[in-house]
Design an enzyme around this catalytic site. Structure first.
Site, PDB file in Angstrom:
ATOM      1  N   LYS A  52       0.853  -1.200   0.000  1.00  8.38           N
ATOM      2  CA  LYS A  52       0.000   0.000   0.000  1.00  8.38           C
ATOM      3  C   LYS A  52       0.884   1.242   0.000  1.00  8.38           C
ATOM      4  O   LYS A  52       1.929   1.264   0.665  1.00  8.38           O
ATOM      5  CB  LYS A  52      -0.905  -0.025   1.240  1.00  8.38           C
ATOM      6  CG  LYS A  52      -1.959   1.084   1.255  1.00  8.38           C
ATOM      7  CD  LYS A  52      -2.883   0.954   2.471  1.00  8.38           C
ATOM      8  CE  LYS A  52      -3.935   2.038   2.517  1.00  8.38           C
ATOM      9  NZ  LYS A  52      -4.836   1.902   3.683  1.00  8.38           N
ATOM     10  N   SER A 127      -9.808   2.105   2.663  1.00  9.68           N
ATOM     11  CA  SER A 127      -8.860   2.817   1.826  1.00  9.68           C
ATOM     12  C   SER A 127      -7.853   1.918   1.114  1.00  9.68           C
ATOM     13  O   SER A 127      -7.257   2.342   0.121  1.00  9.68           O
ATOM     14  CB  SER A 127      -8.114   3.854   2.665  1.00  9.68           C
ATOM     15  OG  SER A 127      -7.302   3.217   3.632  1.00  9.68           O
ATOM     16  N   SER A 151     -10.077  -0.251   6.877  1.00 14.96           N
ATOM     17  CA  SER A 151      -9.478  -0.160   5.534  1.00 14.96           C
ATOM     18  C   SER A 151      -8.790  -1.407   5.001  1.00 14.96           C
ATOM     19  O   SER A 151      -8.424  -1.436   3.829  1.00 14.96           O
ATOM     20  CB  SER A 151      -8.508   1.010   5.474  1.00 14.96           C
ATOM     21  OG  SER A 151      -9.240   2.198   5.352  1.00 14.96           O
TER      22      SER A 151
HETATM   23  N1  GLN Z   1     -13.170   4.633   6.005  1.00 11.72           N
HETATM   24  C1  GLN Z   1     -12.530   5.032   7.223  1.00 11.72           C
HETATM   25  C2  GLN Z   1     -12.051   6.452   7.122  1.00 11.72           C
HETATM   26  O1  GLN Z   1     -12.262   7.031   6.122  1.00 11.72           O
HETATM   27  C3  GLN Z   1     -11.421   4.092   7.553  1.00 11.72           C
HETATM   28  C4  GLN Z   1     -10.151   4.384   6.858  1.00 11.72           C
HETATM   29  C5  GLN Z   1      -9.050   3.499   7.274  1.00 11.72           C
HETATM   30  O2  GLN Z   1      -9.222   2.472   7.928  1.00 11.72           O
HETATM   31  N2  GLN Z   1      -7.853   3.910   6.903  1.00 11.72           N
HETATM   32  O3  GLN Z   1     -11.479   6.996   8.025  1.00 11.72           O
END
Ligand code: GLN
Length: 446
Positions: A52, A127, A151
């Site tokens: 990532k 994400s 995410s």
């Molecule tokens: N969707 C969540 C956010 O936007 C989680 C993101 C994540 O786990 N990095 O914060």
């Protein structure tokens, strides 16, 4: 395998858009060298892996899918990267994501939108959308993601792959671009539970560079894959099959729970009564931490710098031009929640709610080994469907966020289709109970 990975990327990544940067020359050289030296006892020898793009990689561009880091070449490797290198995995490239890991659809990436390989009109989740999509599309066998509020698990659910968010402290955060430091964890995304166990094996453990990494021995995860879950006490929270969850998702999950029962697990309904406060508490805490963490992107130390003679103007312009809308929204929300006069009403209150949520889990784990439910309230949604409506987007994390607030581990694994799209079964464990998660997930997968 490495040649095949690049061939597959050439075939499908024009559509899937999972990769932001490829590491082709170095990867082919490493693979060649490995063919000559042999694998030794490295557990990931020659395995193509995608990283990532919020994990720093020495000399390999690391953007966080943000304009502000568009040209950032790190000087060192994140500990997780060092560790997969030590096991001789081969880095194929850096994976697309929501900008600074803020989002649930990979639509906030500055560069391009990753697609769901099951249906290119749909999001892969986020994400870590690029990570899940790359594994689902067969571009790589292994990927690393990060999970602050879901995410790793949510994109794994949307793309029909296996994703593990380890216990907070299980994996070093050194060299991850920090989003919310008290919630962030890196973890593996793979096709199978067994592969997942090997990748966690490689990256877990104490690291002197991260004071929040835990001094807890790393068990042999593969040895936990016995196929035997007789007598395992499984809790199903009624909130996880309640309001706001699609009927088709519920149906698939109920069938999966029956399957666990037929394997000998003992199923019990429980309650996690503070679950409904998790999303608001998370968005206060995560945004507050993000507003502090992202202060370092000032146009001086990293990345893009706006052209102007005035110092303050340069800070302002670099940040205004460098960050996208969602990142700015979080910085403003977090700065507000931390400001004097509002701190007690928002940040402090959210921390109190966090404790209640943690206690909900502790109560259930006093007499259960595992909590089971869906990973997400819906299957993958259409690109563009939620992006202009942050509250609907945030509600997507309903079932994943409590896990991060409590710091416990959870895995998402494919458990069938609803209307032709993958559904993720979420299993939540006790702190440092990743072995039990792998054992149950593996038994189910067989
Ligand atoms: N969707 C969540 C956010 O936007 C989680 C993101 C994540 O786990 N990095 O914060």
């Amino acid at each position: 395998l490495v040649d095949e990975a690049f061939a597959r990327i050439g075939e499908v990544d024009g559509d899937v858009q999972a990769f932001l940067t490829l590491n082709e020359e170095a990867a082919r050289e490493q693979a060649k060298a490995l063919d000559e030296t042999g694998a030794g006892d490295a557990i990931l020898a020659g395995m193509p892996i995608g990283i990532k793009d919020n994990m720093v990689t020495k000399g390999l561009r690391t953007t966080c899918a943000s304009h502000i880091l568009e040209n950032y070449d790190p000087l060192y490797d994140a500990t997780v990267v060092e560790k997969v290198n030590a096991q001789k995995a081969i880095t194929i490239g850096k994976l697309n994501m929501d900008e600074f890991a803020m989002g649930s659809s990979t639509e906030t990436s500055f560069f391009k939108k990753a697609k769901n390989p099951w249906d290119l009109d749909r999001v892969p989740g986020g994400s870590s959308g690029g990570s899940a999509a790359a594994v689902a599309a067969g571009e790589v066998l292994f990927a690393l993601g990060t999970d602050t509020g879901g995410s790793i698990r949510q994109p794994s659910a949307f793309c029909g792959v296996v994703g593990m968010k380890p216990t907070y402290g299980r994996v070093s955060r050194y060299g991850l671009v920090a989003f919310a430091s008290s919630l962030d964890q890196a973890g593996p995304i793979t096709r199978t539970v067994e592969d997942n166990a090997y990748l966690l094996q490689a990256i877990a453990g104490l690291d002197r560079h991260d004071s929040t990494s835990a001094d807890v021995a790393v068990p042999n995860y593969a040895a936990a894959l016995t196929g035997d879950i007789k007598g395992l006490r499984v809790a199903v929270p009624k909130e996880y099959l309640g309001e706001g969850i699609d009927e088709s998702v519920k149906g698939t999950i109920r069938a999966a729970i029956k399957q666990l029962e037929s394997l000998g697990a003992v199923i019990d309904e429980v309650s996690l009564p503070h679950s409904k406060y998790a999303v608001p508490a998370y968005y206060i805490i995560a945004s507050s931490e993000a507003s502090a963490n992202l202060a370092r992107f000032d146009g001086v130390r990293y990345g893009v710098r706006a052209e102007t003679d005035d110092l303050i103007e340069m800070y302002k312009k670099s940040r205004s031009e460098g960050f996208g809308d969602e990142v700015k929204r979080r910085i403003m929300l977090g700065t507000f929640a931390l400001s004097s006069g509002y701190y007690d009403a928002y940040y402090k209150k959210a921390q109190q709610v966090r404790t209640l949520i943690k206690q909900d889990f502790e109560k259930v784990f006093a007499d259960h080994d595992l909590i089971v439910g869906p990973t997400t309230p819906t299957t993958a949604f259409k690109i563009g469907e939620n992006i202009d409506d942050p509250l609907t987007m945030y509600a997507n994390d309903l079932l994943t966020i409590p896990v991060n607030l409590a710091g416990v581990p959870a895995i998402s694994l494919p458990c069938g289709l609803a209307d032709g799209l993958p559904v993720g079964l979420q299993m939540i464990g006790r702190p440092f109970g990743e072995e039990t998660l792998y054992r149950a997930a593996h038994a189910y997968e067989q």
